[in-house]
Design a protein around this motif. Sequence first.
Motif, PDB file in Angstrom:
ATOM      1  N   ALA A   5       0.833  -1.205   0.000  1.00 17.86           N
ATOM      2  CA  ALA A   5       0.000   0.000   0.000  1.00 17.86           C
ATOM      3  C   ALA A   5       0.869   1.257   0.000  1.00 17.86           C
ATOM      4  O   ALA A   5       0.586   2.228  -0.708  1.00 17.86           O
ATOM      5  CB  ALA A   5      -0.918  -0.004   1.215  1.00 17.86           C
ATOM      6  N   ASP A   6       1.945   1.207   0.789  1.00 21.94           N
ATOM      7  CA  ASP A   6       2.861   2.353   0.824  1.00 21.94           C
ATOM      8  C   ASP A   6       3.557   2.530  -0.525  1.00 21.94           C
ATOM      9  O   ASP A   6       3.719   3.655  -1.008  1.00 21.94           O
ATOM     10  CB  ASP A   6       3.911   2.167   1.922  1.00 21.94           C
ATOM     11  CG  ASP A   6       3.320   2.258   3.319  1.00 21.94           C
ATOM     12  OD1 ASP A   6       2.214   2.820   3.450  1.00 21.94           O
ATOM     13  OD2 ASP A   6       3.954   1.757   4.267  1.00 21.94           O
ATOM     14  N   TRP A   7       3.988   1.419  -1.122  1.00 22.03           N
ATOM     15  CA  TRP A   7       4.670   1.489  -2.417  1.00 22.03           C
ATOM     16  C   TRP A   7       3.770   2.109  -3.482  1.00 22.03           C
ATOM     17  O   TRP A   7       4.245   2.868  -4.335  1.00 22.03           O
ATOM     18  CB  TRP A   7       5.091   0.092  -2.851  1.00 22.03           C
ATOM     19  CG  TRP A   7       6.312  -0.420  -2.123  1.00 22.03           C
ATOM     20  CD1 TRP A   7       7.002   0.213  -1.141  1.00 22.03           C
ATOM     21  CD2 TRP A   7       6.967  -1.672  -2.328  1.00 22.03           C
ATOM     22  NE1 TRP A   7       8.051  -0.555  -0.710  1.00 22.03           N
ATOM     23  CE2 TRP A   7       8.049  -1.722  -1.422  1.00 22.03           C
ATOM     24  CE3 TRP A   7       6.748  -2.748  -3.172  1.00 22.03           C
ATOM     25  CZ2 TRP A   7       8.914  -2.820  -1.352  1.00 22.03           C
ATOM     26  CZ3 TRP A   7       7.602  -3.846  -3.109  1.00 22.03           C
ATOM     27  CH2 TRP A   7       8.680  -3.873  -2.203  1.00 22.03           C
ATOM     28  N   ALA A   8       2.479   1.779  -3.437  1.00 18.95           N
ATOM     29  CA  ALA A   8       1.548   2.350  -4.413  1.00 18.95           C
ATOM     30  C   ALA A   8       1.514   3.869  -4.303  1.00 18.95           C
ATOM     31  O   ALA A   8       1.361   4.571  -5.309  1.00 18.95           O
ATOM     32  CB  ALA A   8       0.153   1.769  -4.209  1.00 18.95           C
ATOM     33  N   GLY A   9       1.680   4.377  -3.088  1.00 16.34           N
ATOM     34  CA  GLY A   9       1.711   5.819  -2.912  1.00 16.34           C
ATOM     35  C   GLY A   9       3.037   6.439  -3.306  1.00 16.34           C
ATOM     36  O   GLY A   9       3.094   7.590  -3.757  1.00 16.34           O
ATOM     37  N   ASN A 183      11.393   6.526   6.663  1.00 22.31           N
ATOM     38  CA  ASN A 183      11.078   5.124   6.400  1.00 22.31           C
ATOM     39  C   ASN A 183      11.959   4.632   5.247  1.00 22.31           C
ATOM     40  O   ASN A 183      11.476   4.243   4.185  1.00 22.31           O
ATOM     41  CB  ASN A 183       9.582   4.990   6.056  1.00 22.31           C
ATOM     42  CG  ASN A 183       9.111   3.557   6.157  1.00 22.31           C
ATOM     43  OD1 ASN A 183       9.839   2.674   6.589  1.00 22.31           O
ATOM     44  ND2 ASN A 183       7.867   3.325   5.764  1.00 22.31           N
ATOM     45  N   TYR A 184      13.273   4.661   5.492  1.00 19.65           N
ATOM     46  CA  TYR A 184      14.225   4.395   4.417  1.00 19.65           C
ATOM     47  C   TYR A 184      14.196   2.946   3.937  1.00 19.65           C
ATOM     48  O   TYR A 184      14.432   2.677   2.758  1.00 19.65           O
ATOM     49  CB  TYR A 184      15.641   4.745   4.868  1.00 19.65           C
ATOM     50  CG  TYR A 184      15.875   6.233   5.029  1.00 19.65           C
ATOM     51  CD1 TYR A 184      15.911   7.066   3.915  1.00 19.65           C
ATOM     52  CD2 TYR A 184      16.061   6.801   6.282  1.00 19.65           C
ATOM     53  CE1 TYR A 184      16.120   8.431   4.051  1.00 19.65           C
ATOM     54  CE2 TYR A 184      16.262   8.162   6.432  1.00 19.65           C
ATOM     55  CZ  TYR A 184      16.294   8.975   5.322  1.00 19.65           C
ATOM     56  OH  TYR A 184      16.497  10.312   5.447  1.00 19.65           O
ATOM     57  N   LEU A 185      13.937   2.008   4.839  1.00 18.84           N
ATOM     58  CA  LEU A 185      13.972   0.596   4.454  1.00 18.84           C
ATOM     59  C   LEU A 185      12.972   0.315   3.341  1.00 18.84           C
ATOM     60  O   LEU A 185      13.329  -0.254   2.299  1.00 18.84           O
ATOM     61  CB  LEU A 185      13.672  -0.287   5.663  1.00 18.84           C
ATOM     62  CG  LEU A 185      13.619  -1.804   5.371  1.00 18.84           C
ATOM     63  CD1 LEU A 185      14.939  -2.288   4.794  1.00 18.84           C
ATOM     64  CD2 LEU A 185      13.250  -2.578   6.639  1.00 18.84           C
ATOM     65  N   GLU A 186      11.737   0.723   3.536  1.00 15.36           N
ATOM     66  CA  GLU A 186      10.702   0.469   2.527  1.00 15.36           C
ATOM     67  C   GLU A 186      11.045   1.114   1.198  1.00 15.36           C
ATOM     68  O   GLU A 186      10.929   0.491   0.142  1.00 15.36           O
ATOM     69  CB  GLU A 186       9.347   0.995   3.013  1.00 15.36           C
ATOM     70  CG  GLU A 186       8.604   0.091   3.951  1.00 15.36           C
ATOM     71  CD  GLU A 186       7.190   0.587   4.195  1.00 15.36           C
ATOM     72  OE1 GLU A 186       6.565   1.074   3.229  1.00 15.36           O
ATOM     73  OE2 GLU A 186       6.710   0.486   5.336  1.00 15.36           O
ATOM     74  N   ILE A 187      11.472   2.364   1.257  1.00 19.74           N
ATOM     75  CA  ILE A 187      11.664   3.111   0.016  1.00 19.74           C
ATOM     76  C   ILE A 187      12.894   2.635  -0.741  1.00 19.74           C
ATOM     77  O   ILE A 187      12.891   2.566  -1.975  1.00 19.74           O
ATOM     78  CB  ILE A 187      11.743   4.632   0.304  1.00 19.74           C
ATOM     79  CG1 ILE A 187      11.578   5.418  -0.997  1.00 19.74           C
ATOM     80  CG2 ILE A 187      13.016   5.000   1.010  1.00 19.74           C
ATOM     81  CD1 ILE A 187      10.254   5.251  -1.654  1.00 19.74           C
TER      82      ILE A 187
END
Length: 217
Positions: A5-9, A183-187
């Motif tokens: 969901a975060d990646w979609a944003g 939130n560096y890990l996700e990005i």
Amino acid sequence: MSWLADWAGYLPQMMSGLSVSLMIAAVSIVVGYPLGLVLSVMVSQKNLILRTIALAVVEVGRGAPALVILYLFYYGLPKFGIAFDSITAACLALIWNAAAYSSEIMRAGIQSVARGQREASNALGLSQRDTFFRIVMPQGMRSAIPGLMGVAIQMFQGTSLAYAIAVPELMKSAYNIGSEDFNYLEIFVLAGVCYAVISMPATWISVFFEKRLGQHT
């Protein structure tokens, strides 16, 4: 699922950086490969001056890290009154890198053409120019395709170094997004996925061509 969901944003913002990365990689390949061909021909010349100049350009381009060349164009040349914006400096650095690596691949491909074919073309009365452009180069370039595709992948991945001089490419976009909420890990995982989505199919295509060429040989 929260990551998805975060990646979609994040993706819309990442796409602008990815487009810059692809543009820099495309410029480095489109300009670097023809320069690489010129360098490969110069290295094979009997003229000592031409050969020495070409060897110097190739060895520095292959021996120096791409980041060092990038800094040379962006931070070093202004000392002599030659200044480039960050994107131009990144393009020039990767063009040099692409030309240096591709020249050796092309030279190996050209040298792999059997000497008998040159002798046969001479027997038919073809000039050295026609022999090279109509007989030797087409076959040499054909065998160099897998290696050149590998360099193209390397150039695309090398665009991440342009982050060091604030080029708004993929890694820079990822860092900017990550710095908003730390939130560096996700990005950065998403940035890695973006690189892989392009690099992996290109690698598979390269392997496919290599196998086809091997079967033909």
